[in-house]
Design an enzyme around this catalytic site. Structure first.
Site, PDB file in Angstrom:
ATOM      1  N   GLU A 185       0.828  -1.205   0.000  1.00  0.00           N
ATOM      2  CA  GLU A 185       0.000   0.000   0.000  1.00  0.00           C
ATOM      3  C   GLU A 185       0.865   1.259   0.000  1.00  0.00           C
ATOM      4  O   GLU A 185       0.608   2.210  -0.747  1.00  0.00           O
ATOM      5  CB  GLU A 185      -0.957  -0.020   1.196  1.00  0.00           C
ATOM      6  CG  GLU A 185      -2.054  -1.053   1.036  1.00  0.00           C
ATOM      7  CD  GLU A 185      -3.121  -0.991   2.101  1.00  0.00           C
ATOM      8  OE1 GLU A 185      -4.083  -1.762   2.015  1.00  0.00           O
ATOM      9  OE2 GLU A 185      -3.009  -0.158   3.028  1.00  0.00           O
ATOM     10  N   GLU A 201      11.078  -9.054  -0.063  1.00  0.00           N
ATOM     11  CA  GLU A 201      10.338  -9.958   0.817  1.00  0.00           C
ATOM     12  C   GLU A 201      11.182 -11.190   1.129  1.00  0.00           C
ATOM     13  O   GLU A 201      11.744 -11.805   0.216  1.00  0.00           O
ATOM     14  CB  GLU A 201       9.012 -10.359   0.164  1.00  0.00           C
ATOM     15  CG  GLU A 201       8.284 -11.534   0.796  1.00  0.00           C
ATOM     16  CD  GLU A 201       7.949 -11.319   2.269  1.00  0.00           C
ATOM     17  OE1 GLU A 201       8.212 -12.238   3.076  1.00  0.00           O
ATOM     18  OE2 GLU A 201       7.440 -10.218   2.593  1.00  0.00           O
ATOM     19  N   HIS A 443     -26.412  -4.190 -14.534  1.00  0.00           N
ATOM     20  CA  HIS A 443     -25.495  -4.043 -15.676  1.00  0.00           C
ATOM     21  C   HIS A 443     -25.532  -2.595 -16.145  1.00  0.00           C
ATOM     22  O   HIS A 443     -26.609  -2.006 -16.245  1.00  0.00           O
ATOM     23  CB  HIS A 443     -25.924  -4.958 -16.820  1.00  0.00           C
ATOM     24  CG  HIS A 443     -25.122  -4.760 -18.075  1.00  0.00           C
ATOM     25  ND1 HIS A 443     -23.874  -5.309 -18.240  1.00  0.00           N
ATOM     26  CD2 HIS A 443     -25.387  -4.033 -19.199  1.00  0.00           C
ATOM     27  CE1 HIS A 443     -23.401  -4.955 -19.419  1.00  0.00           C
ATOM     28  NE2 HIS A 443     -24.305  -4.176 -20.032  1.00  0.00           N
TER      29      HIS A 443
END
EC number: 1.8.1.4
Length: 467
Positions: A185, A201, A443
């Protein structure tokens, strides 16, 4: 005994879990106090969920303006007033925290200011005053975890709190240590504001715990926007020098090390429960080696009249989980038949596109012994997504083959967090893919991609080739 107490319920912590617990207990006719040592609203309102979303919105507006020329709308050169941006963000926080304080007054919740510390199982000291309560709810939340070798100064090396203060000038080079929700974020914020952002990471995958297909799609979208990331990589040290922050980065598979220079470093390697100063042992409350205060499905700790909720109780550390647990604890105290029995707890990465999920991943379902069917509908086939210029992503449904029972939903796309409400309700009501497919969706909307994914489970989606 209860009549001799100062309060029926004393809540320690006024974050999302704590203030929900306090207000619900008061609504149910109990005499309630809520103690908070910092600011009402806790991490979420002050230095978490709310201010990050404000910055994400600001960055996305800048990105949207840059892409508006695709449909003929052009602007002059973008300029950013950083002081105004920070002030606008802080104004939202002030309004919301003020709203919680007003709700306390309206519901006659006594607000106590100061560090709360147990004296015994019915007595809590707040500041220099002591109070007794028949029931106590621990809602002390969590705080950013620290990383050895990297000292956070909240200026150039920051955690999630420091990263909320956007510096002027915007850092040209930024490193985010950790590949989870918080890291992505903030990477998204600073990338949109003009920084060159890299994420590292330690684990083999980003966003651990999310569905593998969804993570791959999300990763592709992030890379397309210029956010670089690498896995199985760690930061060993960070040294501040005149030309920037020199970070030693190591590949954990090969052991290869290198030094790179950044202007700002974010340490976002998770969070840890906050129990410092609580003195829980004085009340006989069990605290685990990792600092959690475990609770049962009614949020009771090992001391039956003391409850634990939110981040301090267990993972996942999410505000909406804390809110639910706060309501459960309050209702149990009031004698209601309440329990934390959620089928699944949703998770969201609030980037653009968002990554959102609830229920089992495909791998988790197979590991639990389910034979599964999968339905996937790409946003590239959605007319509404095209009109929003946001066609990266998909809706993926994981369904039990024999029963058609919905097991999990994973979404990458715009407004995925809002679409997740339908998926969460469907799981709680034990809906089937057919139930979703038979429901008329408006829709054109993004929501109808849920219908299409459900039909794709049975290879009957209208707007894609079914394989």
């Amino acid at each position: 005994m209860t009549k001799q107490m100062d309060f029926d319920v004393l809540v320690i912590g006024a974050g999302p879990g704590g203030y929900h617990a306090a207000i619900r207990a008061a609504q149910l006719g109990l005499k309630v106090a809520c103690a908070e040592r910092e600011s009402v609203g806790g991490v979420c309102l002050n230095v978490g969920c709310i201010p990050t979303k404000a910055l994400l919105h600001a960055g996305e507006q800048m990105a949207a303006a840059r892409h508006a020329s695709e449909f003929g709308l052009t602007f002059g050169e973008q300029t950013l007033n950083v002081a105004q941006l920070n002030g606008w963000k802080d104004g939202i926080v002030k309004k919301l925290t003020g709203g919680v304080s007003s709700l306390f007054k309206a519901n006659k919740v006594t607000s106590l200011k100061g560090q709360a510390s147990f004296v015994d199982e019915h007595t809590v000291q707040v500041g220099d005053q002591t109070y007794t309560a028949a029931n106590i709810i621990i809602a002390t939340g969590s705080e950013p975890a620290r990383l050895p070798g990297i000292e956070v100064d909240q200026q150039r090396i920051v955690d999630s709190t420091g990263a909320l203060v956007v510096p002027d000038p915007i850092p040209a080079r930024m490193l985010c240590v950790g590949g989870g929700v918080i890291s992505f974020e903030f990477a998204h914020v600073y990338n949109n504001l003009g920084s060159q952002v890299r994420i590292i990471e330690f684990l083999p995958t980003i966003i651990p715990g999310a569905d593998a297909d969804a993570v791959r799609e999300f990763g592709r979208a992030m890379k397309k926007q210029g956010i670089e990331f690498e896995t199985q990589t760690k930061a060993n040290s960070a040294v501040q020098k005149d030309d920037g922050i020199h970070v030693e980065i190591e590949n954990v598979k090969t052991g290869e090390k290198r030094v790179e220079v950044f202007d700002r470093v974010l340490v976002a390697v998770g969070r840890r429960p906050r129990t410092d100063g609580l003195n829980a042992q004085a009340a006989g409350v069990h605290v685990t080696d990792r600092g959690f205060i475990p609770a049962d499905e009614q949020q009771r700790t090992n001391v039956p009249h003391i409850y634990s909720i939110g981040d301090v109780a267990s993972n996942p550390m999410l505000a909406h989980k804390a809110m639910k647990e706060g309501l459960v604890a309050a209702e149990v105290i009031a004698g209601k038949p309440a329990a934390q029995d959620a089928v699944a707890i949703p998770g969201v990465v609030y980037t653009s596109p968002e990554l959102a999920w609830v229920g089992l991943t495909e791998l988790e379902a197979k590991e639990k012994g389910y034979e599964v069917k999968i339905g996937v509908f790409p946003l590239s086939a959605s007319g509404r997504a095209m009109t929003l210029q946001q066609t990266d992503g998909f809706v993926k449904m994981v369904v039990e083959k024999d029963t058609d029972l919905l097991l999990g939903v994973h979404i990458v796309g715009p407004h995925a967090s809002d679409m997740l409400g339908e998926a969460s309700l469907a799981l709680e009501m034990a809906a089937t893919a057919t139930d979703v497919a038979l429901t008329i969706h408006a829709h054109p909307t993004l929501g109808e991609t849920m219908l299409e994914a459900a039909e794709a489970v049975h290879k009957q989606a209208i707007h894609i080739m079914n394989r």
